[in-house]
Design an enzyme around this catalytic site. Structure first.
Site, PDB file in Angstrom:
ATOM      1  N   LYS A  40       0.825  -1.219   0.000  1.00 52.63           N
ATOM      2  CA  LYS A  40       0.000   0.000   0.000  1.00 52.63           C
ATOM      3  C   LYS A  40       0.855   1.262   0.000  1.00 52.63           C
ATOM      4  O   LYS A  40       0.526   2.231  -0.680  1.00 52.63           O
ATOM      5  CB  LYS A  40      -0.972   0.001   1.187  1.00 52.63           C
ATOM      6  CG  LYS A  40      -2.080  -1.018   1.008  1.00 52.63           C
ATOM      7  CD  LYS A  40      -3.235  -0.845   1.972  1.00 52.63           C
ATOM      8  CE  LYS A  40      -4.306  -1.900   1.650  1.00 52.63           C
ATOM      9  NZ  LYS A  40      -5.474  -1.842   2.506  1.00 52.63           N
ATOM     10  N   LYS A  56      -6.153 -10.330  -5.743  1.00 51.90           N
ATOM     11  CA  LYS A  56      -7.382 -10.509  -4.958  1.00 51.90           C
ATOM     12  C   LYS A  56      -8.411  -9.428  -5.285  1.00 51.90           C
ATOM     13  O   LYS A  56      -8.052  -8.302  -5.643  1.00 51.90           O
ATOM     14  CB  LYS A  56      -7.060 -10.542  -3.458  1.00 51.90           C
ATOM     15  CG  LYS A  56      -6.734  -9.212  -2.818  1.00 51.90           C
ATOM     16  CD  LYS A  56      -6.965  -9.253  -1.299  1.00 51.90           C
ATOM     17  CE  LYS A  56      -7.073  -7.827  -0.765  1.00 51.90           C
ATOM     18  NZ  LYS A  56      -7.832  -7.656   0.430  1.00 51.90           N
ATOM     19  N   LYS A  99     -11.420  -3.804  -2.244  1.00 48.43           N
ATOM     20  CA  LYS A  99     -12.147  -2.528  -2.224  1.00 48.43           C
ATOM     21  C   LYS A  99     -11.292  -1.428  -2.822  1.00 48.43           C
ATOM     22  O   LYS A  99     -11.759  -0.586  -3.568  1.00 48.43           O
ATOM     23  CB  LYS A  99     -12.432  -2.106  -0.775  1.00 48.43           C
ATOM     24  CG  LYS A  99     -13.479  -2.893  -0.083  1.00 48.43           C
ATOM     25  CD  LYS A  99     -13.776  -2.202   1.265  1.00 48.43           C
ATOM     26  CE  LYS A  99     -14.382  -3.174   2.246  1.00 48.43           C
ATOM     27  NZ  LYS A  99     -13.616  -3.304   3.491  1.00 48.43           N
TER      28      LYS A  99
HETATM   29  P1  ATP Z   1      -8.655  -3.204   0.943  1.00 42.08           P
HETATM   30  O1  ATP Z   1      -8.651  -3.633  -0.464  1.00 42.08           O
HETATM   31  O2  ATP Z   1      -8.908  -1.741   1.128  1.00 42.08           O
HETATM   32  O3  ATP Z   1      -7.491  -3.722   1.722  1.00 42.08           O
HETATM   33  P2  ATP Z   1     -10.421  -5.289   1.549  1.00 42.08           P
HETATM   34  O4  ATP Z   1     -11.292  -5.431   0.380  1.00 42.08           O
HETATM   35  O5  ATP Z   1      -9.275  -6.239   1.728  1.00 42.08           O
HETATM   36  O6  ATP Z   1      -9.932  -3.812   1.611  1.00 42.08           O
HETATM   37  P3  ATP Z   1     -10.984  -5.429   4.396  1.00 42.08           P
HETATM   38  O7  ATP Z   1     -11.937  -4.607   5.182  1.00 42.08           O
HETATM   39  O8  ATP Z   1      -9.562  -5.116   4.560  1.00 42.08           O
HETATM   40  O9  ATP Z   1     -11.352  -5.363   2.848  1.00 42.08           O
HETATM   41  O10 ATP Z   1     -11.252  -6.959   4.687  1.00 42.08           O
HETATM   42  C1  ATP Z   1     -12.294  -7.503   5.447  1.00 42.08           C
HETATM   43  C2  ATP Z   1     -12.172  -9.027   5.460  1.00 42.08           C
HETATM   44  O11 ATP Z   1     -12.371  -9.543   4.145  1.00 42.08           O
HETATM   45  C3  ATP Z   1     -10.781  -9.528   5.887  1.00 42.08           C
HETATM   46  O12 ATP Z   1     -10.928 -10.661   6.717  1.00 42.08           O
HETATM   47  C4  ATP Z   1     -10.104  -9.890   4.602  1.00 42.08           C
HETATM   48  O13 ATP Z   1      -9.117 -10.875   4.765  1.00 42.08           O
HETATM   49  C5  ATP Z   1     -11.288 -10.415   3.797  1.00 42.08           C
HETATM   50  N1  ATP Z   1     -11.052 -10.284   2.350  1.00 42.08           N
HETATM   51  C6  ATP Z   1     -10.844  -9.135   1.673  1.00 42.08           C
HETATM   52  N2  ATP Z   1     -10.695  -9.369   0.365  1.00 42.08           N
HETATM   53  C7  ATP Z   1     -10.812 -10.723   0.210  1.00 42.08           C
HETATM   54  C8  ATP Z   1     -10.749 -11.585  -0.930  1.00 42.08           C
HETATM   55  N3  ATP Z   1     -10.565 -11.095  -2.148  1.00 42.08           N
HETATM   56  N4  ATP Z   1     -10.910 -12.904  -0.736  1.00 42.08           N
HETATM   57  C9  ATP Z   1     -11.115 -13.409   0.510  1.00 42.08           C
HETATM   58  N5  ATP Z   1     -11.177 -12.645   1.619  1.00 42.08           N
HETATM   59  C10 ATP Z   1     -11.040 -11.321   1.483  1.00 42.08           C
END
Ligand code: ATP
Ligand code: LTN
Length: 339
Positions: A118, A201, A204
């Site tokens: 990041k 992955k 968001k």
């Molecule tokens: P960012 O992209 O901003 O890091 P994020 O989409 O990873 O955000 P978080 O709020 O950080 O969202 O994650 C919430 C939960 O969702 C965490 O337990 C994270 O491991 C899980 N998670 C996020 N993206 C994935 C994915 N693509 N596949 C499986 N689990 C996920």
């Protein structure tokens, strides 16, 4: 005696960094939270302190925090079965976070890959010290509740390792007060990938709009995204993450939303081509997100109920967190305040 006391403890959190959760959040994490309400003494929080490690618009942030709570309820969290709260309502998180910051090596924190990724993207001048110590605050979240398990997606594994190291370090330096937690990561759904770029992955902050299924999107738009998901030039429907990451991702989503085994899906779609799989999966997704959106809207329309759920959640969480924090202060040798 309250049976809940016998149950292992879980804690997990999700950031309110954007309006809608995505399918990766749900399948990788939130779905396990819902299941573990039945078997664990469960604490779940909206990690709003974590969300301000990147810039936010105050009005949007406030509304996204409410939206996150509404989505967690819509996903199936039941305030009678778990403790649901907002992280900033429990000041002990920031307090223990500071103590743990003072136990964390600078080099150790520098090795966190999510921070490295990041901060490389943002550039060093725009990266906050908060983002750097983000995993330490996460460790505080987990250790305050003496959590045995932490249900998360695969991307959080390294943060859990740091949490375990910090718990062990504190315990050996000052005496055993923290439970050393384990990550609970479901292999099948640990990493839902981007529909357009199936080697990264679904995220968001990093996915393009076409690569991500936002749960609150117009269902028709989600169906379209599934139908235009990137696959490969072959036509065989087979689960093979290395050679066929796009198709494998679609099979994973299909299997986990319907409870059908992947081998059964491979058989069902043998010789049928990607189009048929995508059309059916689009329907499965639409059927799942449509009532989810309605339930979320229902909770948002009733802010009083939402507030009262959060007030009760914070009170329950605080009782546990305050006890752990007091022990940590005492063991570290802080002079107790006399009232
Ligand atoms: P960012 O992209 O901003 O890091 P994020 O989409 O990873 O955000 P978080 O709020 O950080 O969202 O994650 C919430 C939960 O969702 C965490 O337990 C994270 O491991 C899980 N998670 C996020 N993206 C994935 C994915 N693509 N596949 C499986 N689990 C996920
Ligand atoms: N860093 C997590 C969110 C989070 C969390 C936690 C998860 C904050 N505190 C405690 C588990 C336990 C993420 O998903 N990005």
């Amino acid at each position: 005696m309250d049976m809940a006391i016998e149950r292992p403890r879980v804690l997990s959190g999700i950031q309110p960094t954007s309006g809608s959760f995505h399918l990766g959040n749900y399948l990788g994490a939130v779905r396990q939270w819902v299941a573990q309400q039945e078997t664990h003494d469960a604490f779940y929080m909206v990690a709003d302190l974590h969300a301000v490690t990147v810039p936010q618009d105050p009005a949007e942030f406030r509304s996204n925090t409410r939206l996150a709570v509404a989505q967690l309820l819509a996903a199936g969290l039941d305030p009678e079965r778990c403790t649901l709260f907002v992280q900033s309502h429990v000041p002990e998180h920031a307090q223990l976070g500071w103590l743990l910051n003072c136990l964390t090596g600078f080099g150790e924190a520098s090795r966190m890959t999510q921070f490295k990724d990041k901060s490389a993207k943002q550039g060093v001048e725009r990266t906050t010290v908060g983002l750097f110590t983000y995993p330490v605050l996460m460790a505080a979240d987990i250790l305050l509740y003496q959590s045995d398990q932490v249900p998360v997606g695969g991307d959080q594994r390294q943060h859990l390792e740091l949490t375990r190291d910090l718990a062990e370090r504190f315990n050996s330096r000052y005496g055993e007060i923290f439970t050393v937690p384990e990550a609970f990561i479901l292999k099948e759904t640990a990493r839902i990938v981007d529909l357009q770029d199936p080697v990264v992955k679904m995220s968001k902050s990093a996915s393009t709009p076409k690569g991500i299924i936002d749960l609150l999107d117009e269902p028709k738009a989600s169906a379209k995204k599934i139908k235009s998901a990137v696959t490969d030039t072959d036509t065989v429907i087979r689960f093979d993450e290395e050679h066929k990451p796009g198709v494998s991702n679609l099979l994973t989503i299909y299997a986990s939303l319907t409870g059908t085994g992947i081998p059964e899906l491979e058989q069902r779609y043998e010789g049928k081509g990607y189009g048929a799989l995508k059309t059916d999966l689009a329907e499965v997704v639409v059927e799942w997100v449509t009532p989810f959106r309605e339930r979320t809207r229902g909770y948002l329309d009733d802010p009083e109920t939402l507030d009262s759920i959060l007030a009760k959640g914070a009170e329950k969480a605080r009782a546990v967190a305050a006890e752990t924090l007091a022990q940590a202060y005492d063991r570290m040798g802080f002079l107790a305040a006399k009232h």
